[in-house]
Design an enzyme around this catalytic site. Sequence first.
Site, PDB file in Angstrom:
ATOM      1  N   PRO A  14       3.879  59.237   3.665  1.00 51.21           N
ATOM      2  CA  PRO A  14       3.511  58.075   3.918  1.00 51.21           C
ATOM      3  C   PRO A  14       2.354  57.588   3.068  1.00 51.21           C
ATOM      4  O   PRO A  14       1.165  58.401   3.124  1.00 51.21           O
ATOM      5  CB  PRO A  14       3.187  58.065   5.524  1.00 51.21           C
ATOM      6  CG  PRO A  14       3.167  59.555   5.746  1.00 51.21           C
ATOM      7  CD  PRO A  14       3.662  60.342   4.752  1.00 51.21           C
ATOM      8  N   GLU A  15       2.368  56.484   2.433  1.00 51.19           N
ATOM      9  CA  GLU A  15       1.282  55.563   2.152  1.00 51.19           C
ATOM     10  C   GLU A  15       0.972  54.400   2.849  1.00 51.19           C
ATOM     11  O   GLU A  15       1.661  54.207   3.866  1.00 51.19           O
ATOM     12  CB  GLU A  15       1.459  55.371   0.581  1.00 51.19           C
ATOM     13  CG  GLU A  15       1.678  56.682  -0.144  1.00 51.19           C
ATOM     14  CD  GLU A  15       2.291  56.354  -1.947  1.00 51.19           C
ATOM     15  OE1 GLU A  15       1.392  55.457  -2.335  1.00 51.19           O
ATOM     16  OE2 GLU A  15       2.824  57.172  -2.254  1.00 51.19           O
ATOM     17  N   ARG A 114       5.649  70.161   8.675  1.00 56.34           N
ATOM     18  CA  ARG A 114       4.635  70.966   8.024  1.00 56.34           C
ATOM     19  C   ARG A 114       3.394  71.165   8.758  1.00 56.34           C
ATOM     20  O   ARG A 114       2.372  71.786   8.299  1.00 56.34           O
ATOM     21  CB  ARG A 114       4.441  70.527   6.807  1.00 56.34           C
ATOM     22  CG  ARG A 114       5.591  70.838   5.948  1.00 56.34           C
ATOM     23  CD  ARG A 114       5.603  70.299   4.433  1.00 56.34           C
ATOM     24  NE  ARG A 114       4.583  71.232   3.661  1.00 56.34           N
ATOM     25  CZ  ARG A 114       4.270  70.831   2.354  1.00 56.34           C
ATOM     26  NH1 ARG A 114       5.055  69.970   1.759  1.00 56.34           N
ATOM     27  NH2 ARG A 114       3.490  71.568   1.888  1.00 56.34           N
ATOM     28  N   ARG A 153     -17.128  53.633 -13.611  1.00 52.16           N
ATOM     29  CA  ARG A 153     -16.316  54.927 -13.406  1.00 52.16           C
ATOM     30  C   ARG A 153     -15.617  55.520 -14.698  1.00 52.16           C
ATOM     31  O   ARG A 153     -14.942  54.655 -15.516  1.00 52.16           O
ATOM     32  CB  ARG A 153     -14.994  54.877 -12.426  1.00 52.16           C
ATOM     33  CG  ARG A 153     -15.573  54.111 -11.082  1.00 52.16           C
ATOM     34  CD  ARG A 153     -16.496  55.099 -10.303  1.00 52.16           C
ATOM     35  NE  ARG A 153     -15.840  56.274  -9.962  1.00 52.16           N
ATOM     36  CZ  ARG A 153     -15.824  56.634  -8.694  1.00 52.16           C
ATOM     37  NH1 ARG A 153     -16.341  55.814  -7.550  1.00 52.16           N
ATOM     38  NH2 ARG A 153     -15.344  57.643  -8.132  1.00 52.16           N
TER      39      ARG A 153
END
Length: 273
Positions: A14-15, A114, A153
């Site tokens: 899931p995102e 899991r 960055r």
Amino acid sequence: VGRIKTAPACSHVPELPEVETCRRALAPRLAGRTLTDAVTPWPRAAATPLVVTGRCIVRLDRRGKFLLLRLDRGWLVIHLRMTGRLVVVRELPPRTTAAFQLDGDEWFCLVDVRKFGRAWQVARASEVVGHLGPEPLSRHFTAARFSAMLAPRRARLKPLLLNQRFLAGLGNIYVDESLHAARIHPLRTANTLSTGEVRRLHRYIRTILRAAITEGGTTIQNFAGPDGKPGRFRSRLQVFRRSGEACGGCGTIIERSVVAQRGTHFCPHCQRL
Ligand SMILES: [Zn+2]
């Protein structure tokens, strides 16, 4: 035996769009309910003690990939990690790792093959989600702000966009899809993007997340569960898990490489390094 009812189950991996889909499906089932007990068949699923008896669920929020349940006192925070899904049922399903009993004899369950999913009970949600970067669909996440975030960055874009402290909610699927739509190579260094590229990437991150939410997220593996509806965004993926197929934009064969231990899908023609 009573009929077993569940909310639509969440997809695997899931995102942001999958957690938001979960939140929208669960909110009408959970808001206003009183919690009467909590059990943890897999004790490590409880990242803090879960002392919820008598607490009322006021509303459901989301921050990045975290589901937040606002209680009348404090918060329950849930992260599904790899394979967690959330259901509202009368009996605990197999592989339940944590479950909250609701008034009316139902259980709100974290079911997790899991067992990496976690639940926290905290006074302030920021104790769990305070480290997260901006919310990509927030009106505060503007192209100008994204540009200022990228400017210092020197990381490659793929791992940077996966970094939840940089930007909350994106995972492997939506990073690959956003970079392809914006025609930017996943290995580009963040501070080398032109103004036009930053604006494109910003626009497509938001467009793709919104479209995925509309489609109920993306289901990659099938999941078991009564009434579990798969997310429909899978059919709209342009590059993710499509290596060997033709790019919809130019016909070039989509490639897969491994970047920061993650499978990365891109079009070598549309996304030049
Ligand atoms: Zn292409």
